[in-house]
Design a protein around this motif. Structure first.
Motif, PDB file in Angstrom:
ATOM      1  N   LYS A 244      32.077 -18.814 100.812  1.00  0.00           N
ATOM      2  CA  LYS A 244      30.695 -18.825 101.303  1.00  0.00           C
ATOM      3  C   LYS A 244      30.716 -18.764 102.831  1.00  0.00           C
ATOM      4  CE  LYS A 244      27.818 -22.456 101.034  1.00  0.00           C
ATOM      5  NZ  LYS A 244      26.830 -23.389 100.503  1.00  0.00           N
ATOM      6  N   VAL A 245      30.129 -17.701 103.399  1.00  0.00           N
ATOM      7  CA  VAL A 245      30.069 -17.559 104.861  1.00  0.00           C
ATOM      8  C   VAL A 245      28.739 -18.135 105.338  1.00  0.00           C
ATOM      9  CG1 VAL A 245      30.103 -15.937 106.792  1.00  0.00           C
ATOM     10  CG2 VAL A 245      31.472 -15.465 104.738  1.00  0.00           C
ATOM     11  N   VAL A 246      28.790 -19.065 106.291  1.00  0.00           N
ATOM     12  CA  VAL A 246      27.536 -19.721 106.690  1.00  0.00           C
ATOM     13  C   VAL A 246      27.063 -19.395 108.110  1.00  0.00           C
ATOM     14  CG1 VAL A 246      27.713 -21.635 105.039  1.00  0.00           C
ATOM     15  CG2 VAL A 246      28.779 -21.863 107.303  1.00  0.00           C
ATOM     16  N   GLY A 253      23.117 -15.422 120.647  1.00  0.00           N
ATOM     17  CA  GLY A 253      22.877 -16.592 119.806  1.00  0.00           C
ATOM     18  C   GLY A 253      23.603 -16.501 118.476  1.00  0.00           C
ATOM     19  N   TRP A 254      23.275 -17.425 117.565  1.00  0.00           N
ATOM     20  CA  TRP A 254      23.972 -17.432 116.277  1.00  0.00           C
ATOM     21  C   TRP A 254      23.058 -17.908 115.163  1.00  0.00           C
ATOM     22  CZ3 TRP A 254      25.268 -22.406 114.124  1.00  0.00           C
ATOM     23  CH2 TRP A 254      25.057 -23.497 115.001  1.00  0.00           C
ATOM     24  N   VAL A 255      23.407 -17.515 113.938  1.00  0.00           N
ATOM     25  CA  VAL A 255      22.610 -17.946 112.796  1.00  0.00           C
ATOM     26  C   VAL A 255      23.438 -18.845 111.885  1.00  0.00           C
ATOM     27  CG1 VAL A 255      21.036 -15.969 112.733  1.00  0.00           C
ATOM     28  CG2 VAL A 255      23.176 -15.848 111.475  1.00  0.00           C
ATOM     29  N   TYR A 256      22.738 -19.796 111.258  1.00  0.00           N
ATOM     30  CA  TYR A 256      23.356 -20.667 110.255  1.00  0.00           C
ATOM     31  C   TYR A 256      22.539 -20.498 108.985  1.00  0.00           C
ATOM     32  CZ  TYR A 256      24.613 -24.826 107.622  1.00  0.00           C
ATOM     33  OH  TYR A 256      25.034 -25.672 106.622  1.00  0.00           O
ATOM     34  N   ASP A 257      23.224 -20.144 107.909  1.00  0.00           N
ATOM     35  CA  ASP A 257      22.540 -19.971 106.627  1.00  0.00           C
ATOM     36  C   ASP A 257      23.310 -20.771 105.579  1.00  0.00           C
ATOM     37  OD1 ASP A 257      21.358 -19.142 104.272  1.00  0.00           O
ATOM     38  OD2 ASP A 257      21.098 -17.074 104.930  1.00  0.00           O
ATOM     39  N   ALA A 275      19.404  -4.089 116.228  1.00  0.00           N
ATOM     40  CA  ALA A 275      18.556  -5.168 116.767  1.00  0.00           C
ATOM     41  C   ALA A 275      19.374  -6.452 116.959  1.00  0.00           C
ATOM     42  CB  ALA A 275      17.396  -5.411 115.812  1.00  0.00           C
ATOM     43  N   ARG A 276      18.696  -7.544 117.279  1.00  0.00           N
ATOM     44  CA  ARG A 276      19.362  -8.818 117.574  1.00  0.00           C
ATOM     45  C   ARG A 276      19.305  -9.741 116.346  1.00  0.00           C
ATOM     46  NH1 ARG A 276      22.433  -7.617 120.935  1.00  0.00           N
ATOM     47  NH2 ARG A 276      22.770  -9.776 121.500  1.00  0.00           N
ATOM     48  N   LEU A 277      20.128 -10.773 116.357  1.00  0.00           N
ATOM     49  CA  LEU A 277      20.179 -11.703 115.223  1.00  0.00           C
ATOM     50  C   LEU A 277      18.918 -12.556 115.077  1.00  0.00           C
ATOM     51  CD1 LEU A 277      23.834 -13.076 115.097  1.00  0.00           C
ATOM     52  CD2 LEU A 277      22.693 -11.568 113.466  1.00  0.00           C
ATOM     53  N   ARG A 284      15.571 -14.287 105.918  1.00  0.00           N
ATOM     54  CA  ARG A 284      15.964 -15.556 105.301  1.00  0.00           C
ATOM     55  C   ARG A 284      15.243 -16.703 106.003  1.00  0.00           C
ATOM     56  NH1 ARG A 284      19.595 -15.076 100.883  1.00  0.00           N
ATOM     57  NH2 ARG A 284      21.007 -16.673 101.687  1.00  0.00           N
ATOM     58  N   PRO A 285      14.015 -16.997 105.593  1.00  0.00           N
ATOM     59  CA  PRO A 285      13.198 -18.004 106.293  1.00  0.00           C
ATOM     60  C   PRO A 285      13.860 -19.383 106.376  1.00  0.00           C
ATOM     61  CG  PRO A 285      11.913 -16.807 104.651  1.00  0.00           C
ATOM     62  CD  PRO A 285      13.324 -16.374 104.470  1.00  0.00           C
ATOM     63  N   ASN A 286      14.753 -19.708 105.429  1.00  0.00           N
ATOM     64  CA  ASN A 286      15.374 -21.040 105.475  1.00  0.00           C
ATOM     65  C   ASN A 286      16.567 -21.129 106.417  1.00  0.00           C
ATOM     66  OD1 ASN A 286      13.565 -21.999 103.658  1.00  0.00           O
ATOM     67  ND2 ASN A 286      14.860 -21.583 101.862  1.00  0.00           N
ATOM     68  N   SER A 287      16.952 -20.011 107.021  1.00  0.00           N
ATOM     69  CA  SER A 287      18.115 -20.045 107.914  1.00  0.00           C
ATOM     70  C   SER A 287      17.709 -20.583 109.290  1.00  0.00           C
ATOM     71  CB  SER A 287      18.686 -18.639 108.067  1.00  0.00           C
ATOM     72  OG  SER A 287      17.766 -17.826 108.780  1.00  0.00           O
ATOM     73  N   GLU A 288      18.714 -20.887 110.108  1.00  0.00           N
ATOM     74  CA  GLU A 288      18.434 -21.387 111.470  1.00  0.00           C
ATOM     75  C   GLU A 288      18.958 -20.397 112.485  1.00  0.00           C
ATOM     76  OE1 GLU A 288      20.504 -25.103 111.910  1.00  0.00           O
ATOM     77  OE2 GLU A 288      19.702 -25.874 110.018  1.00  0.00           O
ATOM     78  N   TYR A 289      18.212 -20.194 113.596  1.00  0.00           N
ATOM     79  CA  TYR A 289      18.719 -19.396 114.713  1.00  0.00           C
ATOM     80  C   TYR A 289      18.881 -20.305 115.926  1.00  0.00           C
ATOM     81  CZ  TYR A 289      19.229 -16.095 118.511  1.00  0.00           C
ATOM     82  OH  TYR A 289      19.721 -15.435 119.606  1.00  0.00           O
ATOM     83  N   HIS A 290      20.020 -20.221 116.601  1.00  0.00           N
ATOM     84  CA  HIS A 290      20.256 -21.025 117.807  1.00  0.00           C
ATOM     85  C   HIS A 290      20.648 -20.111 118.954  1.00  0.00           C
ATOM     86  CE1 HIS A 290      20.405 -24.763 115.420  1.00  0.00           C
ATOM     87  NE2 HIS A 290      21.001 -24.012 114.509  1.00  0.00           N
ATOM     88  N   GLU A 291      20.096 -20.375 120.133  1.00  0.00           N
ATOM     89  CA  GLU A 291      20.499 -19.632 121.332  1.00  0.00           C
ATOM     90  C   GLU A 291      21.886 -20.082 121.761  1.00  0.00           C
ATOM     91  OE1 GLU A 291      18.821 -17.443 123.512  1.00  0.00           O
ATOM     92  OE2 GLU A 291      17.188 -17.241 122.058  1.00  0.00           O
ATOM     93  N   GLY A 292      22.624 -19.217 122.422  1.00  0.00           N
ATOM     94  CA  GLY A 292      23.906 -19.596 123.029  1.00  0.00           C
ATOM     95  C   GLY A 292      25.038 -19.677 122.018  1.00  0.00           C
TER      96      GLY A 292
END
Ligand code: NDP
Length: 433
Positions: A244-246, A253-257, A275-277, A284-292
């Motif tokens: 499972k890749v999260v 930035g980066w995403v966490y799913d 485009a950008r992440l 995927r509305p339940n995922s998180e996006y973080h800057e940096g």
């Protein structure tokens, strides 16, 4: 360092390789010294630096710098990618070219080491601007390359679109339809599975490394950095093999799913829409996006850095160990700093260096060269099976070489030794050249 100032990445790569070869070098010290073997090894056979003028969409002339370093041709024609990124300079191209010598040797295929690129940034440019740059770049580069001398490929910023424009210009100027570039489109000499090769190969090697150490990939949680060619297909193969890749990232930035990355969404965002992440949340509305930065602070079993050099630092290594990670395999070139690598190894992490772990890309490029020479195309399954075989062999060769020199489990040393031995043997046989 005195002869080549201001090339810190190149010095880092040379230091890492030579340090890990200490035992081999000491065992052959007199001969290596007499033949200036190491001095020859760290000096490229040839390097080109050239002006690349092109006209942007406003009619303004832009000027970039192009590079091609032909590092070592002891075991075959120079082979290595072209990086298009604003950070490119001679030191970066030399570090990549130097690494490429050993990586190409490790594949077991007849390819020497080279690398090239430019400080041009394809991001945000129109297709016409990218074409104008690629044509100007190739107008100069075509003087130095050829199917039997030097065969460039893609790298950061150089994908199928750029390779297509460059191939068209080479053919137009040189009048030759030959396999001078790899990573070509399937309609004009490309190989099936080349797009997937580096990412898939990374997973084949990781799987074998885990198997050799009594562990398995299925069911594990994986953190991946990057979201380009290597990262996307690493993610896809990891999932196919039951992991499972999260996480995934780009330079902003980066995403966490938590439910596992949706590869189809990433492919649409990155490959189709360029485009950008930040877009990922729409899929995927339940995922998180973080800057940096932050990927390496996420709890995982396996970490696969697939973005760029020096992206996994000592603090990241500490966070990975603290979170229970047990394996790191490098999809990118030199993503882990020397201090971070040492920390990971000292803490018992299975660590596969890039020159072994990401060699599937160049190996499949060499298979593309074979197909071009034969004027035949192999099926996806044929190429993929050869790739798997090559990665499993690389894994065992690096493990065996480490063991032969009393460094069992040190795959950094093992990969360097295995790659080095073949190149040195060929250099010795060919005299002082
Ligand atoms: P791509 O250009 O397709 O993707 C690169 C990815 O890394 C993008 O997500 C990019 O983000 C991110 N990235 C690039 N530079 C930085 C940076 N300075 N900081 C943070 N993120 C960054 O390249 P590839 O996937 O082809 O290459 C990735 C790595 O793998 C490189 O080290 C390359 O040399 C190595 N490699 C590639 C092979 C191949 O076959 N393609 C073969 C062997 C090694 P963004 O989109 O924001 O720029």
């Amino acid at each position: 360092v005195a002869q080549n100032p201001a090339e810190p990445e190149f010095h880092q790569a040379v230091k890492e390789v030579l340090e890990s070869l200490r035992t081999v070098i000491e065992a052959n010290e007199d001969k290596f010294r007499k033949d200036a073997l190491l001095e020859r090894l760290v000096n490229p056979e040839r390097q080109f630096k050239f002006r690349v003028p092109w006209v942007d969409d406003k009619g303004q002339v832009q000027v970039n710098t192009g590079y091609r370093v032909q590092f070592n041709s002891a075991i075959g024609p120079y082979k290595g990618g072209l990086r298009l990124h604003p950070s490119v300079n001679l030191g970066i191209i030399k570090f990549l070219g130097f690494e490429q010598i050993f990586k190409n040797s490790l594949t077991g295929l007849p390819i020497g080491g080279g690398k090239g690129g430019s400080d041009f940034d394809p991001k945000g440019k129109s297709d016409r601007e990218v074409m104008a740059f690629c044509q100007s770049f190739m107008t100069e580069l075509c003087k130095y390359i050829g199917a039997d001398t030097d065969v460039p490929a893609g790298d950061i910023g150089t994908g199928a679109r750029e390779i297509g424009f460059m191939f068209g210009q080479y053919k137009r100027i040189r009048g030759l339809y030959e396999g001078v570039l790899t990573g070509k489109g399937l309609s004009y000499g490309g190989s099936l599975a080349r797009t997937e090769a580096t990412g898939y190969g990374l997973l084949y090697l990781t799987q074998e490394m885990l198997k050799m150490n009594g562990k398995e990939l299925a069911g594990k949680t994986v953190c991946i950095s990057g979201s380009g060619n290597v990262a996307i297909y690493a993610c896809q193969k990891a999932q196919q093999l039951g992991a499972k890749v999260v996480t995934m990232s780009d330079s902003t930035g980066w995403v966490y799913d938590a439910e596992g990355i949706d590869v189809a969404a990433i492919k649409e965002i990155k490959e189709v829409n360029r485009a950008r992440l930040t877009e990922y949340k729409k899929y995927r509305p339940n995922s998180e996006y973080h800057e940096g930065r932050g990927v390496w602070n996420v709890k995982c079993d396996i970490a696969l850095p697939c973005a760029t050099q020096n992206e996994l630092l000592l603090d990241d290594a500490k966070a990975l160990v603290a979170n229970g990670c047990f394996a790191v395999a490098e999809g990118a070139n030199m993503p882990t700093t020397i201090e971070a690598t040492e920390y990971l190894q000292a803490n018992g992490i299975l660590f596969a260096p890039g020159k072994a772990a990401n060699a599937g890309g160049v190996a499949t490029s060499a298979l593309e060269m074979s197909q071009n020479s034969e004027r035949l195309s192999w099926t996806f399954e044929e190429v993929d099976a050869k790739l798997q075989n090559i990665m499993v062999n690389i894994c065992h060769n690096m493990a065996d070489a480490a063991e032969r020199y009393g460094m069992a489990g040190n795959y950094v040393a093992g990969a360097n030794i295995a790659g080095f031995e073949k190149v040195v043997d060929a250099m010795n046989a060919q005299g002082i050249v």
